[in-house]
Write an enzyme that holds these catalytic residues in place. Structure first.
Site, mmCIF file in Angstrom:
data_model
loop_
_atom_site.group_PDB
_atom_site.id
_atom_site.type_symbol
_atom_site.label_atom_id
_atom_site.label_comp_id
_atom_site.label_asym_id
_atom_site.label_seq_id
_atom_site.Cartn_x
_atom_site.Cartn_y
_atom_site.Cartn_z
ATOM 1 N N LYS A 89 -9.235 7.387 4.340
ATOM 2 C CA LYS A 89 -10.581 6.969 4.764
ATOM 3 C C LYS A 89 -11.674 7.509 3.843
ATOM 4 O O LYS A 89 -12.615 6.776 3.500
ATOM 5 C CB LYS A 89 -10.830 7.423 6.216
ATOM 6 C CG LYS A 89 -12.253 7.215 6.699
ATOM 7 C CD LYS A 89 -12.605 5.719 6.753
ATOM 8 C CE LYS A 89 -14.083 5.447 6.827
ATOM 9 N NZ LYS A 89 -14.747 5.496 5.512
ATOM 10 N N ILE A 135 -12.123 -0.081 -0.535
ATOM 11 C CA ILE A 135 -11.504 -0.686 -1.714
ATOM 12 C C ILE A 135 -11.993 0.131 -2.915
ATOM 13 O O ILE A 135 -13.205 0.352 -3.062
ATOM 14 C CB ILE A 135 -11.915 -2.172 -1.792
ATOM 15 C CG1 ILE A 135 -11.123 -2.930 -0.721
ATOM 16 C CG2 ILE A 135 -11.693 -2.753 -3.178
ATOM 17 C CD1 ILE A 135 -11.663 -4.264 -0.351
ATOM 18 N N HIS A 146 -8.542 4.966 -0.901
ATOM 19 C CA HIS A 146 -7.209 4.370 -0.797
ATOM 20 C C HIS A 146 -7.000 3.337 -1.909
ATOM 21 O O HIS A 146 -6.995 2.135 -1.660
ATOM 22 C CB HIS A 146 -7.093 3.736 0.608
ATOM 23 C CG HIS A 146 -5.782 3.094 0.911
ATOM 24 N ND1 HIS A 146 -4.587 3.469 0.338
ATOM 25 C CD2 HIS A 146 -5.474 2.073 1.773
ATOM 26 C CE1 HIS A 146 -3.603 2.717 0.822
ATOM 27 N NE2 HIS A 146 -4.117 1.857 1.688
ATOM 28 N N CYS A 169 -12.335 2.028 8.459
ATOM 29 C CA CYS A 169 -11.492 1.437 7.412
ATOM 30 C C CYS A 169 -11.547 2.257 6.129
ATOM 31 O O CYS A 169 -12.603 2.760 5.748
ATOM 32 C CB CYS A 169 -11.998 0.043 7.037
ATOM 33 S SG CYS A 169 -12.131 -1.096 8.402
ATOM 34 N N CYS A 218 0.842 -1.211 0.000
ATOM 35 C CA CYS A 218 0.000 0.000 0.000
ATOM 36 C C CYS A 218 0.869 1.250 0.000
ATOM 37 O O CYS A 218 0.361 2.366 -0.149
ATOM 38 C CB CYS A 218 -0.911 0.026 1.218
ATOM 39 S SG CYS A 218 -1.895 -1.452 1.358
HETATM 40 N N1 COA Z 1 -16.081 3.249 4.465
HETATM 41 C C1 COA Z 1 -17.350 3.681 4.279
HETATM 42 N N2 COA Z 1 -18.258 3.007 3.546
HETATM 43 C C2 COA Z 1 -17.843 1.869 2.976
HETATM 44 C C3 COA Z 1 -16.532 1.369 3.111
HETATM 45 C C4 COA Z 1 -15.638 2.114 3.888
HETATM 46 N N3 COA Z 1 -14.392 1.666 4.071
HETATM 47 N N4 COA Z 1 -16.413 0.215 2.415
HETATM 48 C C5 COA Z 1 -17.621 -0.013 1.860
HETATM 49 N N5 COA Z 1 -18.470 0.980 2.200
HETATM 50 C C6 COA Z 1 -19.882 1.079 1.850
HETATM 51 C C7 COA Z 1 -20.114 0.880 0.374
HETATM 52 O O1 COA Z 1 -20.116 2.126 -0.320
HETATM 53 C C8 COA Z 1 -21.483 0.241 0.383
HETATM 54 O O2 COA Z 1 -22.459 1.249 0.566
HETATM 55 P P1 COA Z 1 -23.880 1.175 -0.160
HETATM 56 O O3 COA Z 1 -24.532 -0.093 0.354
HETATM 57 O O4 COA Z 1 -24.545 2.429 0.277
HETATM 58 O O5 COA Z 1 -23.573 1.103 -1.620
HETATM 59 C C9 COA Z 1 -21.490 -0.617 1.637
HETATM 60 O O6 COA Z 1 -20.521 0.000 2.515
HETATM 61 C C10 COA Z 1 -21.098 -2.061 1.399
HETATM 62 O O7 COA Z 1 -19.980 -2.080 0.557
HETATM 63 P P2 COA Z 1 -19.149 -3.382 0.278
HETATM 64 O O8 COA Z 1 -18.245 -3.109 -0.891
HETATM 65 O O9 COA Z 1 -20.050 -4.578 0.190
HETATM 66 O O10 COA Z 1 -18.255 -3.471 1.583
HETATM 67 P P3 COA Z 1 -17.434 -4.692 2.053
HETATM 68 O O11 COA Z 1 -18.095 -5.205 3.293
HETATM 69 O O12 COA Z 1 -17.170 -5.650 0.943
HETATM 70 O O13 COA Z 1 -16.037 -4.019 2.412
HETATM 71 C C11 COA Z 1 -14.462 -3.350 4.047
HETATM 72 C C12 COA Z 1 -15.889 -3.221 3.551
HETATM 73 C C13 COA Z 1 -14.230 -2.440 5.219
HETATM 74 C C14 COA Z 1 -14.188 -4.807 4.455
HETATM 75 C C15 COA Z 1 -13.503 -2.965 2.866
HETATM 76 O O14 COA Z 1 -13.748 -1.623 2.519
HETATM 77 C C16 COA Z 1 -12.048 -3.157 3.236
HETATM 78 O O15 COA Z 1 -11.526 -4.274 3.220
HETATM 79 N N6 COA Z 1 -11.347 -2.073 3.558
HETATM 80 C C17 COA Z 1 -9.921 -2.148 3.918
HETATM 81 C C18 COA Z 1 -9.076 -2.119 2.678
HETATM 82 C C19 COA Z 1 -7.640 -2.331 3.013
HETATM 83 O O16 COA Z 1 -7.253 -3.198 3.796
HETATM 84 N N7 COA Z 1 -6.762 -1.537 2.404
HETATM 85 C C20 COA Z 1 -5.343 -1.611 2.636
HETATM 86 C C21 COA Z 1 -4.981 -0.939 3.899
HETATM 87 S S1 COA Z 1 -3.277 -0.494 4.048
#
Ligand code: COA
Length: 380
Positions: A328, A209, A332, A206, A83
């Site tokens: 956030k 993606i 990212h 978090c 990252c």
């Molecule tokens: N913050 C705010 N809203 C988020 C979000 C986030 N991080 N991630 C997803 N959403 C929202 C989506 O827009 C969606 O909204 P909607 O229903 O109104 O359209 C809803 O949440 C569901 O989205 P979805 O894609 O199904 O979420 P998910 O459960 O598959 O993923 C996380 C959520 C947190 C698991 C994912 O964003 C994640 O893994 N983040 C970390 C990424 C990471 O590790 N990066 C590297 C770090 S160094």
């Protein structure tokens, strides 16, 4: 060694653009930065990208992007540091110009993460951890960060409410950023009550993606004024690594790679934390915001979350952080993030941003602190 300056910046909006491919986004941001610098050719292209082979079945990004951007037969290659790939690519670009090897370099960070389905993105991101000791057991990146968060809260008796200040601040700052993915404010309750992802970390702590590309054109400080009246000077640029596995570290609540990269960048610039007026923190998870403030020398050990909860990281506060929404809320797109930070800092220093600053710092983390770059920029 030549001093280095940024003369052009550009980026794509962060989100989930189904109509744009990896190469479309990289070319768009490369051309935007070249247009900003008013140049039609560069000597080299350095691409920051974490995992195009897994996300997009595409490697050889140096050649691909130089080809589709019409840059011809130049030097071009990809730099990877999980990252932190964008910050690593920028550091490589600075070395290329500082050494006198190239006059003008375009550094483009790009990642298109949303073309894979199901939990594949989570699996690909986990490749940045130690395969034989961490990810093979099923731990995800969110899981590793959640464990660090739990340890930090225990060691320093920190309440989750204080850590919420990071996502609340980033969402507030994203509202004015037309390139940000989430442009709505959130309150602490929304963070606390959002779905649990990995206990104690909730969804709203978090980074998402997402997809995006960002670029910066750099040249020598001496030549910079031939291109622009508002060059941004690279005062310090350092990249350090630490053990890849969290389990091999003496402590998990401080990142040695951040501390050593920051010390190096401060030494190069002749500056100290008290000279820094704005910071782009790697707030991929709320806990990273707190630890980052401490490792960079802005808050006492265990007091980073309190520093934020007291409002000191807000625009108008003592140390405005994540001024365009951070990881956030701006988003990212992993390999591009380090470049988004550089161009956001540059906007603030060029007087086109949201804080009036002479000097700022960006911290870009790869893995759970296994690769960290720290960049200090100043007004030209
Ligand atoms: N913050 C705010 N809203 C988020 C979000 C986030 N991080 N991630 C997803 N959403 C929202 C989506 O827009 C969606 O909204 P909607 O229903 O109104 O359209 C809803 O949440 C569901 O989205 P979805 O894609 O199904 O979420 P998910 O459960 O598959 O993923 C996380 C959520 C947190 C698991 C994912 O964003 C994640 O893994 N983040 C970390 C990424 C990471 O590790 N990066 C590297 C770090 S160094």
């Amino acid at each position: 060694m030549e001093e280095v300056a940024i003369i052009g910046i550009g980026c794509t909006p962060v989100g989930e653009p189904w109509h744009k491919s990896l190469r479309n986004m990289a070319v768009e941001s490369t051309w935007a930065a070249m247009e900003d610098a008013a140049i039609d050719q560069v000597d080299a292209l350095i691409v920051g990208n974490m995992s195009s082979g897994n996300f997009n079945d595409q490697e050889s990004l140096g050649s691909l992007i130089a080809d589709y951007a019409g840059l011809g037969n130049i030097s071009a290659f990809k730099v990877e540091g999980a990252c932190g790939s964008g910050g690593a690519a920028f550091n490589a670009g600075v070395m290329a110009v500082a050494s006198g090897m190239h006059d003008t370099v375009c550094v483009t960070g790009v990642e298109k993460m949303t073309d894979v389905v199901g939990d594949n993105a989570t699996k690909i991101l986990a490749n940045a951890a130690d395969r034989e000791y961490e990810s093979i057991h099923g731990i995800s990146f969110v899981g590793l960060n959640a464990m660090i968060m739990r340890r930090y809260m225990y060691d320093y008796n920190v309440k989750k409410e204080d850590l919420c200040a990071f996502p609340v601040n980033s969402h507030k700052n994203a509202v004015h950023n037309k390139y940000a993915m989430f442009r709505q404010e959130i309150k602490m309750d929304a963070v606390l009550n959002s779905p649990m992802v990995a206990d104690p970390m909730t969804l709203m702590e978090c980074a998402p993606i997402c997809d995006g590309a960002a670029s910066a054109i750099i040249t020598t400080k001496e030549r910079a004024r031939e291109y622009t009246d508002t060059p941004v000077i690279v005062k310090g640029s350092s990249l350090k690594v630490d053990t890849i596995g969290v389990h091999d570290r003496k402590t998990v609540t401080s990142m040695k790679a951040t501390v050593t990269a920051a010390n190096d960048a401060y030494k190069q610039s002749g500056l100290s934390p008290s000279d820094i007026q704005t910071v782009e923190l790697h707030d991929a998870f709320s806990i990273m915001g707190a630890i980052g403030l401490e490792d960079l020398g802005f808050a006492e050990r265990g007091k980073g979350a309190r520093f934020a909860a007291e409002g000191q990281i807000g625009i108008g506060g003592k140390l405005p952080c994540c001024t365009f929404g951070g990881l956030k809320a701006r988003g990212h797109p992993v390999g591009a993030t380090g470049l988004y930070q550089i161009i956001e800092l540059s906007k603030n220093l060029r007087g086109e941003g949201v804080v009036d600053a002479e000097c700022g710092l960006a911290q870009n983390i790869g893995g759970t602190g296994s690769t960290v770059s720290v960049t200090i920029l100043g007004r030209g």
